[in-house]
Design a protein around this motif. Sequence first.
Motif, PDB file in Angstrom:
ATOM      1  N   TYR A 126      19.618  52.063  68.589  1.00  0.00           N
ATOM      2  CA  TYR A 126      18.257  52.319  69.057  1.00  0.00           C
ATOM      3  C   TYR A 126      17.920  51.432  70.263  1.00  0.00           C
ATOM      4  O   TYR A 126      17.321  51.892  71.230  1.00  0.00           O
ATOM      5  CB  TYR A 126      17.230  52.056  67.944  1.00  0.00           C
ATOM      6  CG  TYR A 126      17.160  53.113  66.874  1.00  0.00           C
ATOM      7  CD1 TYR A 126      17.143  54.459  67.177  1.00  0.00           C
ATOM      8  CD2 TYR A 126      17.071  52.747  65.534  1.00  0.00           C
ATOM      9  CE1 TYR A 126      17.049  55.419  66.190  1.00  0.00           C
ATOM     10  CE2 TYR A 126      16.970  53.694  64.532  1.00  0.00           C
ATOM     11  CZ  TYR A 126      16.959  55.034  64.868  1.00  0.00           C
ATOM     12  OH  TYR A 126      16.863  55.977  63.897  1.00  0.00           O
ATOM     13  N   PHE A 127      18.293  50.162  70.172  1.00  0.00           N
ATOM     14  CA  PHE A 127      17.997  49.231  71.256  1.00  0.00           C
ATOM     15  C   PHE A 127      18.642  49.682  72.562  1.00  0.00           C
ATOM     16  O   PHE A 127      17.998  49.677  73.614  1.00  0.00           O
ATOM     17  CB  PHE A 127      18.477  47.812  70.915  1.00  0.00           C
ATOM     18  CG  PHE A 127      18.308  46.851  72.055  1.00  0.00           C
ATOM     19  CD1 PHE A 127      17.087  46.256  72.295  1.00  0.00           C
ATOM     20  CD2 PHE A 127      19.363  46.567  72.915  1.00  0.00           C
ATOM     21  CE1 PHE A 127      16.906  45.390  73.351  1.00  0.00           C
ATOM     22  CE2 PHE A 127      19.197  45.700  73.980  1.00  0.00           C
ATOM     23  CZ  PHE A 127      17.969  45.102  74.200  1.00  0.00           C
ATOM     24  N   THR A 128      19.909  50.051  72.513  1.00  0.00           N
ATOM     25  CA  THR A 128      20.624  50.442  73.727  1.00  0.00           C
ATOM     26  C   THR A 128      19.974  51.651  74.386  1.00  0.00           C
ATOM     27  O   THR A 128      19.728  51.647  75.595  1.00  0.00           O
ATOM     28  CB  THR A 128      22.101  50.735  73.395  1.00  0.00           C
ATOM     29  OG1 THR A 128      22.666  49.584  72.764  1.00  0.00           O
ATOM     30  CG2 THR A 128      22.886  51.071  74.641  1.00  0.00           C
ATOM     31  N   ILE A 129      19.693  52.664  73.603  1.00  0.00           N
ATOM     32  CA  ILE A 129      19.071  53.876  74.169  1.00  0.00           C
ATOM     33  C   ILE A 129      17.675  53.552  74.694  1.00  0.00           C
ATOM     34  O   ILE A 129      17.307  53.948  75.805  1.00  0.00           O
ATOM     35  CB  ILE A 129      19.046  55.007  73.129  1.00  0.00           C
ATOM     36  CG1 ILE A 129      20.481  55.410  72.777  1.00  0.00           C
ATOM     37  CG2 ILE A 129      18.273  56.211  73.664  1.00  0.00           C
ATOM     38  CD1 ILE A 129      20.596  56.332  71.588  1.00  0.00           C
ATOM     39  N   ASN A 130      16.882  52.820  73.894  1.00  0.00           N
ATOM     40  CA  ASN A 130      15.530  52.446  74.339  1.00  0.00           C
ATOM     41  C   ASN A 130      15.567  51.609  75.609  1.00  0.00           C
ATOM     42  O   ASN A 130      14.717  51.756  76.480  1.00  0.00           O
ATOM     43  CB  ASN A 130      14.798  51.670  73.243  1.00  0.00           C
ATOM     44  CG  ASN A 130      14.199  52.564  72.196  1.00  0.00           C
ATOM     45  OD1 ASN A 130      13.850  53.703  72.453  1.00  0.00           O
ATOM     46  ND2 ASN A 130      14.086  52.035  70.993  1.00  0.00           N
ATOM     47  N   PHE A 131      16.554  50.724  75.717  1.00  0.00           N
ATOM     48  CA  PHE A 131      16.676  49.876  76.893  1.00  0.00           C
ATOM     49  C   PHE A 131      16.921  50.705  78.159  1.00  0.00           C
ATOM     50  O   PHE A 131      16.268  50.501  79.186  1.00  0.00           O
ATOM     51  CB  PHE A 131      17.801  48.853  76.695  1.00  0.00           C
ATOM     52  CG  PHE A 131      17.981  47.940  77.868  1.00  0.00           C
ATOM     53  CD1 PHE A 131      17.060  46.946  78.132  1.00  0.00           C
ATOM     54  CD2 PHE A 131      19.071  48.081  78.704  1.00  0.00           C
ATOM     55  CE1 PHE A 131      17.222  46.091  79.218  1.00  0.00           C
ATOM     56  CE2 PHE A 131      19.241  47.233  79.792  1.00  0.00           C
ATOM     57  CZ  PHE A 131      18.313  46.247  80.049  1.00  0.00           C
ATOM     58  N   PHE A 132      17.846  51.654  78.082  1.00  0.00           N
ATOM     59  CA  PHE A 132      18.124  52.481  79.254  1.00  0.00           C
ATOM     60  C   PHE A 132      16.958  53.406  79.576  1.00  0.00           C
ATOM     61  O   PHE A 132      16.676  53.681  80.744  1.00  0.00           O
ATOM     62  CB  PHE A 132      19.430  53.261  79.073  1.00  0.00           C
ATOM     63  CG  PHE A 132      20.637  52.394  79.246  1.00  0.00           C
ATOM     64  CD1 PHE A 132      20.929  51.818  80.479  1.00  0.00           C
ATOM     65  CD2 PHE A 132      21.461  52.114  78.172  1.00  0.00           C
ATOM     66  CE1 PHE A 132      22.026  50.995  80.642  1.00  0.00           C
ATOM     67  CE2 PHE A 132      22.569  51.292  78.325  1.00  0.00           C
ATOM     68  CZ  PHE A 132      22.852  50.727  79.560  1.00  0.00           C
TER      69      PHE A 132
END
Length: 179
Positions: free
Chosen positions: A146-152
């Motif tokens: 979730y963090f990776t997708i939200n970050f991008f």
Amino acid sequence: MNDGKKSRRRRSSSLLYTEPLESMEHVSDQAVSPNLNAGWVNAKGAWTIHIVLIAALKILFDIMPGVSQETAWFLTNIGYACGSYLMFHWVRGVPFDFNGGAYDNLNMWEQIDNGDQYTPAKKFLLSVPIVLFLLSTHYTNYDLTYFTINFFVVLGVVIPKLPFSHRMRVRFFSEQHDD
């Protein structure tokens, strides 16, 4: 083959290009009448609508069967980011014809406050996706996926708001022609 057209294909195959400055005619057209397309961001209650939309998205995803709290926050972040990118950075021009095309080459972000950076409205609109990213990251329990997708996603909506991105365009699906 030219077929008598006045425009030609760009030589550069770059995905990025900078929108040229307006002609004196467009600048004078912009000065004559107020920009109703971007003037609403400084109106009373305009900032509140962003919070209301985020809350409505969160409630909508919460009431969907089978959607966990983590996924609801994730989808809220993605939904708001996609909507704000489309509204502020993708669509160019003004939806009504009262100014003779004076803003046709500018997206809404570039129209807000006559293109000035770091005004109160622009600071607020820059902070909303960042705060939503932080909330989403917290409520997804710092899950790496979730963090990776939200970050991008937050990068995709914050970078176009920064001063170095002013008048910069990214084109994937359309050809750009020089006049």
